[in-house]
Design an enzyme around this catalytic site. Structure first.
Site, PDB file in Angstrom:
ATOM      1  N   GLY A  26      -8.313 -18.168  44.110  1.00 52.56           N
ATOM      2  CA  GLY A  26      -7.162 -18.785  44.762  1.00 52.56           C
ATOM      3  C   GLY A  26      -7.112 -20.289  44.777  1.00 52.56           C
ATOM      4  O   GLY A  26      -6.075 -20.870  45.117  1.00 52.56           O
TER       5      GLY A  26
ATOM      6  N   GLU B 116     -13.986 -14.912  42.678  1.00 47.19           N
ATOM      7  CA  GLU B 116     -13.328 -14.582  41.406  1.00 47.19           C
ATOM      8  C   GLU B 116     -12.164 -15.524  41.114  1.00 47.19           C
ATOM      9  O   GLU B 116     -11.002 -15.127  41.174  1.00 47.19           O
ATOM     10  CB  GLU B 116     -12.883 -13.114  41.389  1.00 47.19           C
ATOM     11  CG  GLU B 116     -12.163 -12.680  42.633  1.00 47.19           C
ATOM     12  CD  GLU B 116     -11.935 -11.186  42.702  1.00 47.19           C
ATOM     13  OE1 GLU B 116     -12.770 -10.415  42.193  1.00 47.19           O
ATOM     14  OE2 GLU B 116     -10.911 -10.803  43.277  1.00 47.19           O
ATOM     15  N   PRO B 117     -12.484 -16.771  40.771  1.00 47.13           N
ATOM     16  CA  PRO B 117     -11.435 -17.724  40.427  1.00 47.13           C
ATOM     17  C   PRO B 117     -10.846 -17.460  39.050  1.00 47.13           C
ATOM     18  O   PRO B 117     -11.539 -16.992  38.142  1.00 47.13           O
ATOM     19  CB  PRO B 117     -12.173 -19.064  40.436  1.00 47.13           C
ATOM     20  CG  PRO B 117     -13.592 -18.716  40.113  1.00 47.13           C
ATOM     21  CD  PRO B 117     -13.830 -17.347  40.675  1.00 47.13           C
TER      22      PRO B 117
ATOM     23  N   CYS C  63      17.911 -17.642  24.977  1.00 48.74           N
ATOM     24  CA  CYS C  63      19.324 -17.512  25.318  1.00 48.74           C
ATOM     25  C   CYS C  63      19.459 -17.198  26.790  1.00 48.74           C
ATOM     26  O   CYS C  63      19.749 -16.065  27.177  1.00 48.74           O
ATOM     27  CB  CYS C  63      19.963 -16.422  24.479  1.00 48.74           C
ATOM     28  SG  CYS C  63      20.170 -17.004  22.826  1.00 48.74           S
ATOM     29  N   GLU C  64      19.184 -18.185  27.587  1.00 49.26           N
ATOM     30  CA  GLU C  64      19.196 -18.007  29.020  1.00 49.26           C
ATOM     31  C   GLU C  64      19.253 -19.401  29.642  1.00 49.26           C
ATOM     32  O   GLU C  64      18.354 -20.211  29.387  1.00 49.26           O
ATOM     33  CB  GLU C  64      17.895 -17.274  29.408  1.00 49.26           C
ATOM     34  CG  GLU C  64      17.779 -16.986  30.838  1.00 49.26           C
ATOM     35  CD  GLU C  64      17.288 -15.552  31.119  1.00 49.26           C
ATOM     36  OE1 GLU C  64      17.302 -14.687  30.208  1.00 49.26           O
ATOM     37  OE2 GLU C  64      16.926 -15.320  32.258  1.00 49.26           O
TER      38      GLU C  64
ATOM     39  N   ARG D  29       6.350 -19.309  33.910  1.00 45.95           N
ATOM     40  CA  ARG D  29       6.133 -19.736  35.298  1.00 45.95           C
ATOM     41  C   ARG D  29       7.301 -20.544  35.875  1.00 45.95           C
ATOM     42  O   ARG D  29       7.672 -20.321  37.025  1.00 45.95           O
ATOM     43  CB  ARG D  29       4.804 -20.489  35.436  1.00 45.95           C
ATOM     44  CG  ARG D  29       3.589 -19.620  35.067  1.00 45.95           C
ATOM     45  CD  ARG D  29       2.260 -20.232  35.494  1.00 45.95           C
ATOM     46  NE  ARG D  29       2.087 -20.216  36.918  1.00 45.95           N
ATOM     47  CZ  ARG D  29       2.238 -21.249  37.721  1.00 45.95           C
ATOM     48  NH1 ARG D  29       2.525 -22.426  37.202  1.00 45.95           N
ATOM     49  NH2 ARG D  29       2.096 -21.138  39.020  1.00 45.95           N
TER      50      ARG D  29
ATOM     51  N   TYR E  63      -2.093 -18.189  33.389  1.00 46.48           N
ATOM     52  CA  TYR E  63      -0.858 -17.422  33.547  1.00 46.48           C
ATOM     53  C   TYR E  63       0.266 -17.910  32.636  1.00 46.48           C
ATOM     54  O   TYR E  63       1.435 -17.857  33.004  1.00 46.48           O
ATOM     55  CB  TYR E  63      -0.418 -17.435  35.026  1.00 46.48           C
ATOM     56  CG  TYR E  63      -1.523 -16.992  35.964  1.00 46.48           C
ATOM     57  CD1 TYR E  63      -1.952 -15.671  35.958  1.00 46.48           C
ATOM     58  CD2 TYR E  63      -2.175 -17.887  36.817  1.00 46.48           C
ATOM     59  CE1 TYR E  63      -2.994 -15.257  36.787  1.00 46.48           C
ATOM     60  CE2 TYR E  63      -3.206 -17.481  37.648  1.00 46.48           C
ATOM     61  CZ  TYR E  63      -3.605 -16.166  37.628  1.00 46.48           C
ATOM     62  OH  TYR E  63      -4.628 -15.757  38.443  1.00 46.48           O
TER      63      TYR E  63
HETATM   64  N1  LLP Z   1      -8.633 -11.938  42.418  1.00 43.15           N
HETATM   65  C1  LLP Z   1      -7.558 -11.184  42.621  1.00 43.15           C
HETATM   66  C2  LLP Z   1      -7.711  -9.865  43.203  1.00 43.15           C
HETATM   67  C3  LLP Z   1      -6.295 -11.674  42.267  1.00 43.15           C
HETATM   68  O1  LLP Z   1      -5.240 -10.918  42.479  1.00 43.15           O
HETATM   69  C4  LLP Z   1      -6.176 -12.954  41.678  1.00 43.15           C
HETATM   70  C5  LLP Z   1      -4.883 -13.464  41.267  1.00 43.15           C
HETATM   71  C6  LLP Z   1      -7.348 -13.700  41.473  1.00 43.15           C
HETATM   72  C7  LLP Z   1      -8.557 -13.163  41.868  1.00 43.15           C
HETATM   73  C8  LLP Z   1      -7.341 -15.059  40.836  1.00 43.15           C
HETATM   74  O2  LLP Z   1      -6.622 -15.986  41.541  1.00 43.15           O
HETATM   75  P1  LLP Z   1      -6.601 -17.508  41.068  1.00 43.15           P
HETATM   76  O3  LLP Z   1      -7.995 -18.061  41.239  1.00 43.15           O
HETATM   77  O4  LLP Z   1      -6.164 -17.536  39.660  1.00 43.15           O
HETATM   78  O5  LLP Z   1      -5.638 -18.156  41.969  1.00 43.15           O
HETATM   79  N2  LLP Z   1       0.971 -15.276  38.000  1.00 43.15           N
HETATM   80  C9  LLP Z   1       0.829 -16.143  39.161  1.00 43.15           C
HETATM   81  C10 LLP Z   1      -0.521 -15.995  39.788  1.00 43.15           C
HETATM   82  C11 LLP Z   1      -0.802 -14.592  40.215  1.00 43.15           C
HETATM   83  C12 LLP Z   1      -2.174 -14.458  40.756  1.00 43.15           C
HETATM   84  C13 LLP Z   1      -2.517 -13.019  40.922  1.00 43.15           C
HETATM   85  N3  LLP Z   1      -3.823 -12.787  41.409  1.00 43.15           N
HETATM   86  C14 LLP Z   1       1.077 -17.585  38.736  1.00 43.15           C
HETATM   87  O6  LLP Z   1       1.384 -17.820  37.580  1.00 43.15           O
HETATM   88  O7  LLP Z   1       1.006 -18.500  39.563  1.00 43.15           O
END
Ligand code: LLP
Length: 463
Positions: A272, A314-315, A385-386, A354, A414
């Site tokens: 996160g 889990e980053p 086309c949007e 995004r 992402y």
């Molecule tokens: N663990 C779990 C269970 C998750 O669902 C996620 C992200 C992460 C770890 C990793 O989170 P991070 O460190 O990347 O923030 N598509 C969206 C982000 C969706 C994140 C979903 N889960 C975007 O483009 O901002």
């Protein structure tokens, strides 16, 4: 020092080059990869490679991934855990950010494990050489086939709901399946509604009210070996305190689970940590984040008188987001007097969904004129086309012309993983750059690739 420019508008592309990088700064605090430089041709260089040359060589658009930045982020996470957590820890890469063979292999070589959320991600991870012992399978609706595959592979399954627990038991695994339980901890954090997951009204995880009955059920199933608890509260978070609080909430649940006889020794506090997309974004460093997480868990364990769990984080975004840029080629421009100028590029929402999905804001530089002063505010439009296919609503750029290489920064997370073939655009290639060498890690899709899965029933074939 992390340079935090005082102005919102770029003076020139050079502004984004980190001139001084202190040891405590981390990649998620920079807009460009750590190796970014301006070369003698006034071009942007990443990983020792001239980005304008890369586009000539590999085509456009192009994802350019800097190996050093990715590896630095991996190391910073691991080193910070070693520094602040007195017991065992494991960093696993949330591969939903960008899952492909090369990226998975790099994180594995840095000693990280992996988080996967589908059979496809699991398959790619295993093919890249990830060990099942450090592979964790998430998701709120894993299919029976995915669960079977996960069991056979020997990875840990993060069980999300009752349906999943019961399906696992019904599959009658030969040996007890290693599971963790995902909890919705009810911790609020400030991020986009779509990427918040830890609040109570979430599709993910067990509600705290159900937990005791879940513990009771799991403790009675010989098919299930529940080794720990998991939570993830959201993504692109700049506050650190929610993760500090999360540690203590989770430790309380671990003590409770132990009372039901569950052998819970692992705690996964999710990912996160946010990254910088614009000058005004000011995310904490990896080390600051890890410190708060570790202190929260250690303090809670002391207070509860329970042993320290193996701590897992889990980053995703903060490992890979800042390591990549997307290089586009500028095509046409359209000026509507008194309103705006549209500068169109050869990609858009298919390679970076995004902006249209979350109204995400990006910054760009003209990679072939890095020192030119930014004199214009234009709208960078994609080619789909949007009308909503806008890459950057207000981009501060020098005067540009068709053929210029426009680099959008911080596209590692992402982007490729959420890419599509909308309007039948082939996905871009991706190159990995390191010390002047560029290696293809994803081939550019071809028109043949686009029809590979198409099937034309005989009766429709034109005579
Ligand atoms: N663990 C779990 C269970 C998750 O669902 C996620 C992200 C992460 C770890 C990793 O989170 P991070 O460190 O990347 O923030 N598509 C969206 C982000 C969706 C994140 C979903 N889960 C975007 O483009 O901002």
């Amino acid at each position: 020092m992390v340079s935090t420019p005082t102005v919102e508008v770029a003076q020139s592309g050079r502004q984004y080059i980190a001139t001084e990088v202190s040891a405590s700064a981390s990649p998620n605090q920079f807009l460009l990869p750590l190796t970014a430089q301006v070369n003698a041709q006034d071009h942007l260089e990443i990983g020792g490679c001239d980005v304008v040359d890369l586009v000539k060589r590999f085509g456009s658009p192009l994802y350019v991934l800097d190996e050093e930045t990715l590896r630095t982020a991996c190391r910073q996470y691991r080193q910070a855990f070693q520094k602040y957590y007195p017991a065992e820890s494991l960093v696993i890469y949330a591969s939903k950010a960008w899952n492909c063979l090369a990226v998975n292999a790099i994180v594995a070589s840095e000693g990280l494990g992996i988080d996967v959320v589908s059979g496809g991600e699991l398959y790619t991870a295993l093919q890249a050489g990830l060990k099942p012992e450090v592979t964790y399978f998430h998701g709120n609706n894993k299919s029976v086939e995915e669960l079977q595959y996960a069991i056979e592979s020997g990875c840990t399954i993060v069980a999300d709901n009752w349906h999943e627990l019961k399906t696992l038991v019904a599959l009658k695994p030969a040996t007890p399946v290693r599971i963790m339980l995902r909890i919705t901890p009810g911790i609020e954090c400030h991020t986009h509604e779509y990427i918040r997951t830890g609040h109570i009204d979430s599709k993910f995880g067990f509600d705290p009210d159900q937990l005791e009955s879940v513990f009771q059920y799991v403790s009675q199933q010989p098919e299930l070996n529940c080794v720990g608890l998991h939570a993830h509260i959201g993504s692109q978070i700049f506050e650190i305190q929610p993760h500090g609080d999360l540690g203590s909430v989770m430790v309380q649940w671990m003590s409770k689970a132990a009372q039901y006889g569950l052998p819970v020794t692992e705690l996964d506090i999710g990912g996160g940590l946010g990254i910088r997309y614009t000058e005004s974004d000011d995310p904490p460093s990896i080390e600051e984040w890890v410190k708060v997480v570790c202190e929260g868990v250690v303090k809670a364990c002391e207070a509860q008188g329970v042993p320290l769990p193996r701590l897992i984080a889990e980053p995703g975004r903060s490992l890979i987001g800042s390591a990549c840029v997307t290089a586009y080629t500028i095509g046409g421009q359209k000026t509507i007097p008194g309103i705006r100028t549209y500068v169109s590029v050869d990609g858009g929402m298919s390679d970076n969904p995004r902006p249209i999905t979350y109204q995400s804001v990006y910054r760009a530089v003209a990679a072939n004129r890095m020192s030119a002063p930014a004199t214009e505010t234009v709208t960078v439009a994609g080619k789909h086309c949007e009308s909503g296919d806008i890459v950057i609503k207000q981009a501060s750029l020098p005067e540009t012309e068709s053929g210029d290489v426009l680099v959008v920064m911080a596209t590692g997370a992402y982007n490729y993983s959420m890419s599509s073939n909308y309007n039948r655009l082939p996905r871009p290639a991706a190159v990995l750059v390191n010390q002047g060498e560029a290696s293809i890690i994803l081939q550019r899709e071809t028109y043949q690739d686009l029809i590979r899965q198409d099937s034309l029933p005989e009766r429709l074939i034109q005579a």
